[in-house]
Design an enzyme around this catalytic site. Structure first.
Site, mmCIF file in Angstrom:
data_model
loop_
_atom_site.group_PDB
_atom_site.id
_atom_site.type_symbol
_atom_site.label_atom_id
_atom_site.label_comp_id
_atom_site.label_asym_id
_atom_site.label_seq_id
_atom_site.Cartn_x
_atom_site.Cartn_y
_atom_site.Cartn_z
ATOM 1 N N ARG A 1 -23.793 13.732 -8.685
ATOM 2 C CA ARG A 1 -23.409 12.734 -7.737
ATOM 3 C C ARG A 1 -23.561 13.200 -6.471
ATOM 4 O O ARG A 1 -23.273 14.098 -5.619
ATOM 5 C CB ARG A 1 -21.788 12.527 -8.161
ATOM 6 N N THR B 1 11.263 19.209 -36.284
ATOM 7 C CA THR B 1 11.848 18.384 -35.294
ATOM 8 C C THR B 1 12.485 17.106 -35.942
ATOM 9 O O THR B 1 12.060 16.536 -37.045
ATOM 10 C CB THR B 1 10.977 17.984 -34.276
ATOM 11 N N GLY C 1 -14.470 7.006 -9.667
ATOM 12 C CA GLY C 1 -14.249 5.823 -10.504
ATOM 13 C C GLY C 1 -14.696 5.801 -12.098
ATOM 14 O O GLY C 1 -13.978 5.384 -12.826
ATOM 15 N N GLU D 1 5.355 22.542 -29.694
ATOM 16 C CA GLU D 1 5.457 23.683 -29.944
ATOM 17 C C GLU D 1 6.249 24.386 -29.102
ATOM 18 O O GLU D 1 6.063 25.845 -28.552
ATOM 19 C CB GLU D 1 4.064 24.520 -30.012
ATOM 20 N N SER E 1 13.890 20.626 -29.412
ATOM 21 C CA SER E 1 14.096 22.163 -28.774
ATOM 22 C C SER E 1 15.053 22.865 -29.323
ATOM 23 O O SER E 1 14.928 24.118 -29.844
ATOM 24 C CB SER E 1 14.246 21.737 -27.091
ATOM 25 N N ARG F 1 -11.039 22.126 -5.256
ATOM 26 C CA ARG F 1 -10.271 21.329 -6.498
ATOM 27 C C ARG F 1 -10.884 21.853 -7.612
ATOM 28 O O ARG F 1 -10.035 21.970 -8.609
ATOM 29 C CB ARG F 1 -10.120 19.978 -6.059
ATOM 30 N N GLN G 1 -14.412 19.446 -2.557
ATOM 31 C CA GLN G 1 -14.379 19.297 -4.058
ATOM 32 C C GLN G 1 -14.462 20.922 -4.676
ATOM 33 O O GLN G 1 -13.638 20.853 -5.657
ATOM 34 C CB GLN G 1 -16.047 18.690 -4.008
#
Ligand SMILES: CC(C)(COP(=O)(O)OP(=O)(O)OC[C@H]1O[C@@H](n2cnc3c(N)ncnc32)[C@H](O)[C@@H]1OP(=O)(O)O)[C@@H](O)C(=O)NCCC(=O)NCCSC(=O)/C=C/CCCCCCCCCCCCC(=O)O
Ligand SMILES: Cc1cc2nc3c(=O)[nH]c(=O)nc-3n(C[C@H](O)[C@H](O)[C@H](O)COP(=O)(O)OP(=O)(O)OC[C@H]3O[C@@H](n4cnc5c(N)ncnc54)[C@H](O)[C@@H]3O)c2cc1C
Length: 643
Positions: free
Chosen positions: A290, A118, A381, A404, A124, A313, A310
């Site tokens: 939690r 590079t 948090g 890469e 690229s 995700r 939850q």
């Protein structure tokens, strides 16, 4: 399950042994890193790398053990480039004589190498590189030169301060004629006093994203001022320059020059599964610890892992970690096969291997980078604290989307492979990962037969859905391309759709490999049944996320898409009881996770509180600056405006 994740009992034993070796050695302590300045951080990395090299030699570690040792040290440094790019470049593109001369020096680290491709102006576009290597037949040498500012080599890891040699990619010029971009072995520093050799300007390109992470690597800038190297330091397996200045191209594809990048791209896919599994392990363990809301009559609050949002995700990321682990194994076997074929000058699978390594590198790194950030958010948090281990993991990992092979550029390479496959359909039956394009008639005509949510728990139904989606998108692009007089213009105009079709193709590969793994390589029932749930979660999550493709191509009805989503919710309930078992199977030690939230013992709050007091700001109650800058404000009683 641990063996299923590791790939074999032997692989598990090697990685487990190296993980413990690193975790139990105080030299490899990691928690203090974020507090160090750049110079201390870098010197600390050099110290660890030197100690690791001594361990490798004293303990006579195998190559596999050494790789795992470097992995668990968990710190980008010059050895990554030396072992993952400099050595493979000589192995793949050097002649027998060049390998005989340079590999013993590199394998004993009597020289330390990097991969300098590079430039400031080009990364690229390899064919656009500007560094020149001009042949001088009078002296039988190449003259390396940086003709412009943008030709400065920029980014190579280890190059700024450590590497003594580099594989430098430059424009080969003979008698004023350009003969393509080639690799040259160039010495950068004296092996006596480590000073840069005459004609070379070397430096670091500056701090990078995230303090304690990639700043352990000296990514460098390099400029040449007419530096001479012997002719036999051009890597000449693919092309040769004779003493007389005659250029000869072997009967091997020019693209073998890019072989090192293909090799690293396939390791990057395996690395994606490792990085994603780290983040998922932290977020899953913390989601069990939690508790928030939901207390009944003074009882315990609800574990956040029991909230459907939850789970929606987190569990697809858990499934993705396993999917990327298995497709990484598959890709490695594909790469090993193509390397063996290349030895016999069989280039038949090179295009497909290029497309698979490019596309899967792009797919897995993008999903992993997004996944690590999602895991940080899943921890609320506390996920934003360095002591959670997630911000540093994110900062360390995200450049994988660029290096890469920038991800979109890589997906365009897949598109080029698919367009070529479709244009050859009339007289060449596609094979391998593109074989489904040879069955377009049924894939274009038959629509989904799913009638109930249960019907989605059928690998054939899932495979057919992903094949039909990819086939209809690829063929659709091919048909629209055919309407352009200039194919290159058409490709550029349709590049957005082509990238989406390429992603569909790569997701089909990943889903298909997961299903194959379950059908042919996972013995027994318990582990297999558990992994089947994850396979369906992975596939149906993708189907839900990209349902626009499935609906727009006419393969799915909105009802069938809704049934898939219903089944996904049911599957989350099946994952929940095994969630901790799934992440414990990664066998990530606390040292590797470097996370108070992801501790194996779940003792989060006391350890979070303890970690806070280690911050240097807590060395005193009244910190430096308060008396000089804060107390005067408190005492000035200034009222410049009516408050
Ligand atoms: C491919 C390009 C984009 C374009 O190339 P170009 O020459 O212009 O070619 P095209 O015209 O597009 O295509 C011509 C034909 O060639 C075919 N082709 C292209 N490439 C290949 C290939 N590689 N192999 C085979 N065939 C290829 C193409 O399909 C065409 O065929 P056809 O004509 O259609 O038939 C090219 O410019 C390119 O590749 N660009 C990207 C540049 C790039 O990737 N640069 C990377 C620089 S190095 C770097 O980034 C290093 C980063 C360091 C990161 C850290 C490294 C270590 C990672 C792992 C570390 C683990 C160690 C710790 C252990 C642990 O943790 O486990
Ligand atoms: C941490 C890190 C370590 C690195 N280590 C090394 C190393 O050791 N050795 C080395 O040689 N290099 C190294 N690199 C450089 C790396 O390989 C390049 O940054 C990478 O190849 C991307 O190239 P680029 O920077 O030119 O991106 P660009 O190609 O300039 O990308 C910029 C934007 O342009 C878009 N784009 C570019 N071309 C096209 C196209 N044809 N069509 C559509 N869109 C396009 C891209 O999608 C992207 O959105 C490293 C980089 C990083 C971040």
């Amino acid at each position: 399950m641990k063996v299923a994740w590791a790939g074999s009992r032997e692989a598990f034993q090697v990685s487990d042994r190296m993980a413990k070796l690193v975790a139990n050695d105080p030299v490899f302590e990691k928690f203090s890193k974020p507090m160090l300045g750049r110079k201390e951080l870098f010197k600390n990395t050099l110290r660890k790398a030197a100690y690791a090299w001594k361990l490798i030699n004293d303990l006579r570690l195998t190559e596999e053990e050494a790789k795992w040792l470097r992995h668990y040290i968990d710190e980008p440094n010059y050895t990554d480039l030396h072992w993952e790019m400099f050595v493979p470049a000589i192995e793949g593109q050097g002649t027998k004589e060049q390998k005989k001369k340079w590999l013993p020096l590199a394998q004993t680290m009597q020289i330390i190498g990097t991969y300098a491709q590079t430039e400031l102006g080009h990364g690229s576009n390899v064919q656009g590189l500007e560094t020149t290597a001009t042949f001088d037949r009078q002296t039988d040498e190449f003259v390396m030169h940086s003709p412009t500012l943008t030709s400065s080599k920029w980014w190579p890891g280890g190059m700024a301060k450590v590497a003594t040699h580099a594989i430098v990619y430059a424009r080969l010029i003979i008698d004023g004629l350009f003969h393509g971009v080639h690799g040259f072995i160039v010495q950068l520093r004296s092996l006596e006093d480590h000073s840069p050799l005459p004609g070379l300007t070397l430096g670091d390109i500056g701090m990078k994203f995230g303090h304690g992470t990639y700043n352990t690597m000296d990514n460098g800038v390099l400029r040449f001022d007419h530096v001479r190297i012997p002719r036999n330091q051009m890597l000449m397996r693919v092309s040769q320059v004779t003493k007389e200045g005659k250029y000869a191209q072997s009967d091997v594809p020019r693209q073998l020059l890019y072989g090192t990048m293909v090799s690293v791209r396939q390791t990057i896919v395996a690395d994606a599964s490792k990085a994603l599994s780290r983040a998922v392990c932290i977020a899953t363990r913390y989601s069990v610890v939690r508790r928030q809301f939901g207390s009944r009559n003074g009882g315990p609050e609800t574990q956040v892992i029991d909230y459907k949002t939850q789970q929606s995700r987190l569990f697809p990321l858990l499934a993705s970690a396993y999917a990327f682990r298995f497709v990484g194994e598959w890709l490695k076997s594909l790469y090993i096969d193509v390397k063996q074929r290349l030895e016999a000058n069989d280039f038949s699978t090179l295009p497909e291997t290029h497309a698979c390594t490019a596309g899967l590198k792009a797919l897995t790194t993008a999903a992993t980078a997004d996944g690590i950030e999602e895991c940080r958010k899943l921890c609320g948090g506390h996920g934003y604290l360095i002591s959670s281990g997630l911000p540093e993991l994110f900062a360390f990992y995200v450049p994988a989307c660029s290096y890469e092979g920038e991800n979109v550029v890589m997906m365009l390479q897949v598109a080029r492979f698919l367009v070529k496959t479709v244009s050859n359909l009339g007289y060449k039956q596609p094979v391998g990962t593109a074989a489904y394009l040879g069955r377009v008639t049924p894939l274009l005509q038959n629509n989904c037969a799913v009638q109930t949510a249960e019907d989605w728990l059928n690998p054939d139904a899932i495979l057919e859905a992903f094949e039909a989606r990819a086939a209809r998108m690829v063929i659709g692009c091919g048909e629209r391309l055919a309407m352009f007089e200039n194919p290159e213009e058409g490709f550029a105009e349709l590049s957005i759709d082509l990238v989406e079709a390429s992603l569909a193709h790569c997701q089909l590969i990943t889903v298909s490999v997961f299903i194959q793994k379950l059908n042919h390589e996972i013995p027994g029932n318990g582990v297999k049944r558990s992994l089947e749930v994850l396979c369906y979660v992975y596939a149906l999550f993708l189907l839900h996320k990209h349902q626009g493709d499935f609906l727009a191509t006419g393969y799915l009805t909105p009802k069938q898409a809704s049934l898939a989503n219903e089944q996904l919710r049911t599957l989350y309930s099946k994952v929940r009881p095994n969630a901790i078992a799934f992440v414990d199977s990664f066998n990530h030690m606390d040292h590797y996770l470097c996370s108070v939230l992801g501790r194996y013992d779940g003792n989060v709050y006391p350890k979070l509180y303890e970690a806070a007091w280690k911050d240097p700001l807590n060395d005193s109650d009244i910190v430096d600056g308060i008396q000089q800058y804060v107390q005067p404000i408190l005492k000035q009683k200034l009222h410049y405006a009516k408050l």
